[in-house]
Design a protein around this motif. Sequence first.
Motif, short mmCIF file in Angstrom:
data_model
loop_
_atom_site.label_atom_id
_atom_site.label_comp_id
_atom_site.label_asym_id
_atom_site.label_seq_id
_atom_site.Cartn_x
_atom_site.Cartn_y
_atom_site.Cartn_z
N LYS A 113 3.57 -37.61 41.33
CA LYS A 113 2.53 -38.51 41.68
C LYS A 113 2.71 -40.07 41.36
O LYS A 113 2.50 -40.96 42.11
CB LYS A 113 1.04 -38.17 41.17
N ASP A 137 5.16 -26.72 51.56
CA ASP A 137 4.19 -27.06 52.27
C ASP A 137 3.00 -27.49 51.46
O ASP A 137 2.09 -28.43 51.62
CB ASP A 137 3.70 -25.95 53.51
N ARG A 138 2.74 -26.55 50.50
CA ARG A 138 1.67 -26.90 49.62
C ARG A 138 1.80 -27.98 48.69
O ARG A 138 0.87 -28.88 48.58
CB ARG A 138 1.36 -25.55 48.73
N ALA A 140 3.54 -30.58 49.75
CA ALA A 140 3.36 -31.58 50.41
C ALA A 140 2.17 -32.01 50.69
O ALA A 140 1.52 -33.32 50.69
CB ALA A 140 4.14 -31.60 51.98
N GLU A 141 1.14 -31.12 50.63
CA GLU A 141 -0.26 -31.29 50.83
C GLU A 141 -0.95 -32.11 49.63
O GLU A 141 -1.50 -33.02 49.69
CB GLU A 141 -1.01 -30.13 51.18
N LYS A 142 -0.18 -31.44 48.50
CA LYS A 142 -0.86 -32.01 47.35
C LYS A 142 -0.38 -33.49 46.93
O LYS A 142 -1.29 -34.24 46.31
CB LYS A 142 -0.33 -31.25 46.08
N LYS A 144 0.23 -35.64 49.58
CA LYS A 144 0.15 -36.18 50.86
C LYS A 144 1.11 -36.71 51.47
O LYS A 144 1.29 -37.92 51.73
CB LYS A 144 -1.10 -37.31 50.75
N ALA A 145 2.11 -35.74 51.31
CA ALA A 145 3.51 -36.10 52.22
C ALA A 145 3.27 -36.36 53.61
O ALA A 145 2.10 -35.91 54.18
CB ALA A 145 4.48 -35.19 51.89
N LYS A 146 4.48 -36.77 54.62
CA LYS A 146 4.20 -37.03 55.82
C LYS A 146 4.16 -35.82 56.38
O LYS A 146 4.73 -34.71 56.09
CB LYS A 146 5.51 -37.92 56.25
N THR A 147 3.07 -35.81 57.37
CA THR A 147 2.76 -34.55 57.85
C THR A 147 2.26 -33.30 57.04
O THR A 147 1.91 -32.40 57.72
CB THR A 147 3.66 -34.16 58.93
N CYS A 148 2.20 -33.54 55.74
CA CYS A 148 1.94 -32.48 55.06
C CYS A 148 2.57 -31.17 55.38
O CYS A 148 2.22 -30.09 55.06
CB CYS A 148 0.25 -32.16 55.02
N LYS A 149 3.85 -31.48 55.77
CA LYS A 149 4.87 -30.30 55.93
C LYS A 149 6.19 -30.55 55.39
O LYS A 149 6.41 -31.82 55.57
CB LYS A 149 4.86 -30.00 57.60
#
Length: 279
Positions: A113, A137-138, A140-142, A144-149
Amino acid sequence: GGIRRQKCGSWCVKSELLIVVSDLHCGSVVGLAPPETSNESGNVISFGENLHQEWLYQCWVEMIDRVKKIVGKSNGVLLVNGDATEGVHHGNNAELIAASIETHTEMAATCLKPLVALCHATLVTKGTECHTLKMEDRLAEKIKAKTCKARNEWLFEMHGCLVEAKHHMSVVSRAYLEGSAMSIHMGNCRVNRVRTGQRVPTVFLRGHRHCGGYFSDGSGLFGVTGGWQMLTRHGHKVVPDSLPSPTALILDWSGKPNGCLPQVHEIKFHVPQPEIQSF
């Protein structure tokens, strides 16, 4: 926020600074860990008396401070290039500080972070499945990465240079051949792009082998980020001579003409000399 999609399927990144890390292996008893993590049951996990993790985290904090000084007020792009978690695999239960991959993912997100906060966009690359259990992917969501993928491969343009980022490359047990491995991979990637009529990248980024470094032949750059993990029992068996050197790479196009190779800032740490016994 800073990235736009192009017709060719790549991304165009509006930034002159790319920060690259990989192979955090959060969840391993000899991998990167924040001072405290709460698991799903509410228990607090810390590295306590684990000197390996204490040293790795101290290096991580110092690396972030050094990145801040280089980035300054400019917004960079962060690339998390695979294997941010350790995962449960190959009977490694005794070398984990938590059995849940969700906890490993939360630890990785906590560590990342501060870097995410320095950047206007973050990309997550898929790593080795036994380590990640498809949790990229999880993650990436946490964060807030690009596309959350997460992706197996990222292709994006920065300052007129096409960048190809993947996690995997061959590993080498002979330190004096590390540069050869980078040269071979870069040449192989170029040939295969040309064969299929695709645009040839200028910058190639990899992780996986835990030995950081970079190589340039003047027209291309190949960069590898070192692992944030000490040797596991498996490592002591297959690469017993290796000494961990956690790294981060910053590719800096500031003040460079469009299409030129970036300046490379390599932030590298060397494991302290172990105690020498006297008899």
